[in-house]
Design an enzyme around this catalytic site. Structure first.
Site, PDB file in Angstrom:
ATOM      1  N   GLU A  87      53.866-105.695  82.930  1.00  0.00           N
ATOM      2  CA  GLU A  87      52.430-105.856  83.065  1.00  0.00           C
ATOM      3  C   GLU A  87      51.944-107.244  82.713  1.00  0.00           C
ATOM      4  O   GLU A  87      52.604-108.005  82.024  1.00  0.00           O
ATOM      5  CB  GLU A  87      51.701-104.828  82.213  1.00  0.00           C
ATOM      6  CG  GLU A  87      51.897-105.043  80.743  1.00  0.00           C
ATOM      7  CD  GLU A  87      51.121-104.028  79.904  1.00  0.00           C
ATOM      8  OE1 GLU A  87      51.099-102.857  80.286  1.00  0.00           O
ATOM      9  OE2 GLU A  87      50.551-104.434  78.907  1.00  0.00           O
ATOM     10  N   CYS A 105      47.767-113.273  80.539  1.00  0.00           N
ATOM     11  CA  CYS A 105      48.899-113.063  79.638  1.00  0.00           C
ATOM     12  C   CYS A 105      50.076-112.560  80.485  1.00  0.00           C
ATOM     13  O   CYS A 105      49.984-111.530  81.146  1.00  0.00           O
ATOM     14  CB  CYS A 105      48.489-112.042  78.583  1.00  0.00           C
ATOM     15  SG  CYS A 105      49.809-111.588  77.468  1.00  0.00           S
ATOM     16  N   CYS A 112      62.941-106.298  75.294  1.00  0.00           N
ATOM     17  CA  CYS A 112      63.162-107.473  74.451  1.00  0.00           C
ATOM     18  C   CYS A 112      64.329-107.186  73.535  1.00  0.00           C
ATOM     19  O   CYS A 112      64.511-106.054  73.081  1.00  0.00           O
ATOM     20  CB  CYS A 112      61.907-107.763  73.632  1.00  0.00           C
ATOM     21  SG  CYS A 112      62.028-109.262  72.631  1.00  0.00           S
ATOM     22  N   CYS A 116      61.688-106.845  66.715  1.00  0.00           N
ATOM     23  CA  CYS A 116      60.739-106.973  65.616  1.00  0.00           C
ATOM     24  C   CYS A 116      60.294-105.560  65.237  1.00  0.00           C
ATOM     25  O   CYS A 116      60.048-104.728  66.120  1.00  0.00           O
ATOM     26  CB  CYS A 116      59.539-107.813  66.053  1.00  0.00           C
ATOM     27  SG  CYS A 116      60.000-109.505  66.505  1.00  0.00           S
ATOM     28  N   CYS A 119      57.053-103.973  66.829  1.00  0.00           N
ATOM     29  CA  CYS A 119      56.746-104.214  68.240  1.00  0.00           C
ATOM     30  C   CYS A 119      57.372-103.160  69.149  1.00  0.00           C
ATOM     31  O   CYS A 119      58.521-102.760  68.970  1.00  0.00           O
ATOM     32  CB  CYS A 119      57.241-105.599  68.645  1.00  0.00           C
ATOM     33  SG  CYS A 119      56.944-105.991  70.379  1.00  0.00           S
ATOM     34  N   CYS A 333      50.012-106.802  73.963  1.00  0.00           N
ATOM     35  CA  CYS A 333      50.674-107.221  75.173  1.00  0.00           C
ATOM     36  C   CYS A 333      52.186-107.156  75.028  1.00  0.00           C
ATOM     37  O   CYS A 333      52.892-106.907  75.994  1.00  0.00           O
ATOM     38  CB  CYS A 333      50.260-108.645  75.458  1.00  0.00           C
ATOM     39  SG  CYS A 333      49.935-108.940  77.146  1.00  0.00           S
TER      40      CYS A 333
END
Ligand code: SAH
Length: 374
Positions: A87, A105, A112, A116, A119, A333
């Site tokens: 997105e 953005c 990923c 983290c 996240c 995001c």
């Protein structure tokens, strides 16, 4: 599978043995006129158009959802050829949501690898890099959908942009070149979890793009707990790299700092953050945490956020706080916010030609907007 035209720069395009000006005509169709297909490039010979269409793809992203928030923030969800979804978010400036600046953005990877603790993208794990074509297309298509050029670009969507170096650099070249999307590098910000070698490498590139570093803790013990990347590149190394970046680019870095209740929002941690920000002459961007379902973290009470902000200001730092509802989406995001059919907060519009498409198989994570006023 055919190659994406924007996975190459124009000098690499294989466009046969025709006259060399055809390359610049093609470039103009792609960037200035934004042709969505080779067929539309009517000033090129039809044989060349057919040849290009046989060799290259011009669009790999299909817009499947468009969600608009009360304050004008729009979320665009793209479906990719391999069934993955990614997105982008369009954010109007706070001062003038109707006609002011627009920031886009962008996502740089699917999932990923950096995990983290707070996240959602990390929960998903790493799936793959986006290609430069897939990155640039987010910009081209978002502008076509919104009907306006973007004023700013931030790489704060899904993924770690500096871990996708080659595609990032190629995308930046296509986006900033005068013959490309012609956006000033000064209007572009790359956000990183703190990959020290790549920060230094970016500092040596001629591109004057802005750097935002996701700090989120001001001491090594806490940062290593929240962000495993800190074990590889602890704060002393990271802060040196930031210093080098701002020195070479002659612009301060931004420190992003998510506020997590009871974790990193103490006065003591604030004082440490203040010392770091002063040393780097950095701007600090405080982000009240956007809750992720399945993770234990909470945002602090507003009073705590205010206090933390005042403390930094008193220490002489430049601070901004994200407060708007829409900016929560922005902050989120880095999360994969998959919207399943029938679960579209505030309604959502599928974007033609995929109207009615109910994609998004199976949701890896389901993150919903919290009701207003919560
Ligand atoms: N990997 C890059 C860019 C993507 S994340 C980076 O780490 O900077 C963009 C920003 O959103 C980062 O600062 C990230 O820490 C932050 N973020 C991630 N999850 C969040 C959440 N739930 N609430 C608020 N900010 C979040």
């Amino acid at each position: 599978m055919k190659r994406h035209l924007l996975d190459q720069t124009p000098d690499e395009w294989e466009i046969g043995s025709g006259p060399s000006y055809q390359r610049s005509i093609l470039r103009r169709w792609v960037f200035a006129k934004r042709a969505p297909s080779f067929e539309r490039m009517t000033s090129l010979p039809s044989s060349l158009r057919a040849e290009l269409a046989g060799r290259y793809r011009l669009r790999a992203l299909r817009a499947v959802r468009r969600l608009e928030n009360a304050d004008g923030v729009q979320k665009l969800l793209w479906k990719l050829d391999d069934g993955e979804a990614v997105e982008s978010v369009v954010i109007p400036s706070e001062a003038d949501p109707g006609s002011g600046r627009l920031t886009l953005c962008l996502s740089s990877q699917i999932g990923c690898a950096y995990r983290c603790a707070f996240c959602a993208s990390g929960l998903l794990g790493f799936r793959r890099n986006l290609s430069s074509g897939e990155i640039v297309e987010q910009l081209l298509q978002a502008e076509a959908i919104v009907g306006r050029r973007m004023d700013n670009l931030v790489f704060m969507g899904m993924g770690e942009p500096l871990a996708n170096w080659d595609s990032l650099l190629r995308a930046l070249r296509l986006i900033t070149a005068p013959w490309g999307a012609a956006m000033s590098p000064r209007r572009i910000t790359i956000s990183t979890s703190g990959l020290v070698p790549e920060i230094r490498r970016l500092a040596d590139q001629p591109l004057a793009v802005g750097l935002a570093v996701s700090l989120h803790a001001a001491d090594d013990a806490l940062r290593s707990r929240l962000m495993p990347v800190n074990r590889r590149y602890p704060l002393p190394l990271l802060l040196d790299a930031c210093e080098e970046y701002s020195r070479k680019k002659r612009q301060p870095v931004t420190l992003e700092y998510i506020l997590l209740a009871g974790v990193n929002d103490s006065d003591k941690e604030g004082a440490r953050l203040g010392r770091i920000a002063r040393r780097l002459r950095a701007k600090v961007n405080l982000i009240p945490y956007n809750r992720v379902e399945g993770l234990p973290w909470e945002r602090p009470e507003p009073e705590r956020v205010d206090r933390f902000e005042r403390l930094l200001r008193a220490a002489g730092c430049r601070v901004t706080v994200r407060r708007r509802k829409g900016e929560e989406i922005y902050a989120a995001c880095g999360q994969l916010r998959l919207i399943t059919p029938g679960d579209s907060p505030g309604g959502g519009e599928s974007v033609p030609p995929s109207r009615g498409t109910q994609v998004l198989r199976p949701p890896h994570l389901l993150l919903v907007d919290r009701p207003k006023g919560e």
